[in-house]
Design a protein around this motif. Structure first.
Motif: not given
Length: 203
Positions: A28, A32, A133-134, A137, A140, A142-143, A145
């Motif tokens: 991860r 990123l 997950e990456a 992030v 912007g 995250d929840d 995407c």
């Protein structure tokens, strides 16, 4: 991200982290540092290599390791775990599923009750989510995407991401004569205690 770069990341995470959770955290962190297209391409490569492992012979190998039966989801997670074995071990197993007998990660399971496999469990579902997950992030969001991420993956796959059934011919690993021919080493390492009771993969 080409296929060589994908496998380099997998090999690096194996060298830098001992267990599945630590490897995910390392991956991860690496993703990123990449661009959004590279993060999407990581998932595209992951989908591609796991599709290579989507064969009836490898499913039979998973069946044998798990005591006679492995669920659909369990086999998907098993394929992701195989990626974590590294490129050489993965490629050998795709060519000859009985070669899994050479993997230290498989050898550590021999003779141990499944309830004691813990971090050695041959399934790595979380690997399938690390790029998403990456992506969340980096964008912007995250929840929420998932839709955008998978649309980007599908666009990169150019319509080639749809999966058909497993390749090859289905066979019953619980038949000892067939297992002795097709998976002689795994069959010996993971004897079936009972043909009346089968243990399931963890889903």
């Amino acid at each position: 991200m080409d296929i060589d770069s994908f496998w380099e990341l997998i090999e690096e995470c194996r060298r830098h982290a001992p267990g599945p959770d630590e490897r995910l955290a390392w991956l991860r962190g690496e993703l990123l540092r990449r661009s959004l297209p590279e993060v999407v391409q990581f998932q595209v490569r992951l989908d591609g290599v796991t599709h290579e492992a989507f064969t009836w012979d490898l499913w039979a190998a998973a069946d044998r390791i798990f005591g006679g039966w492995c669920s659909d989801d369990g086999f998907c997670y098993f394929g992701l775990w195989m990626v974590g074995l590294g490129r050489e071990a993965f490629s050998r197993a795709v060519a000859d599923p009985d070669a899994l007998a050479d993997a230290p990660e498989v050898q550590r399971l021999v003779g141990r009750p499944r309830e004691m496999w813990n971090d050695d469990w041959p399934g790595w579902e979380s690997l399938d989510y690390v790029a998403m997950e990456a992506y969340g992030v980096l964008t912007g969001v995250d929840d929420d995407c998932g839709d955008a991420f998978y649309k980007a993956v599908e666009a990169e796959q150019h319509g080639g991401g749809a999966s058909s059934g497993p390749l090859g011919e289905r066979w019953d690993v619980r038949r000892e004569d067939e297992a002795a021919l097709k998976l002689p080493r795994l069959g010996a390492m993971f004897p079936l205690r009972s043909l009346a009771k089968y243990s399931s993969c963890r889903s």
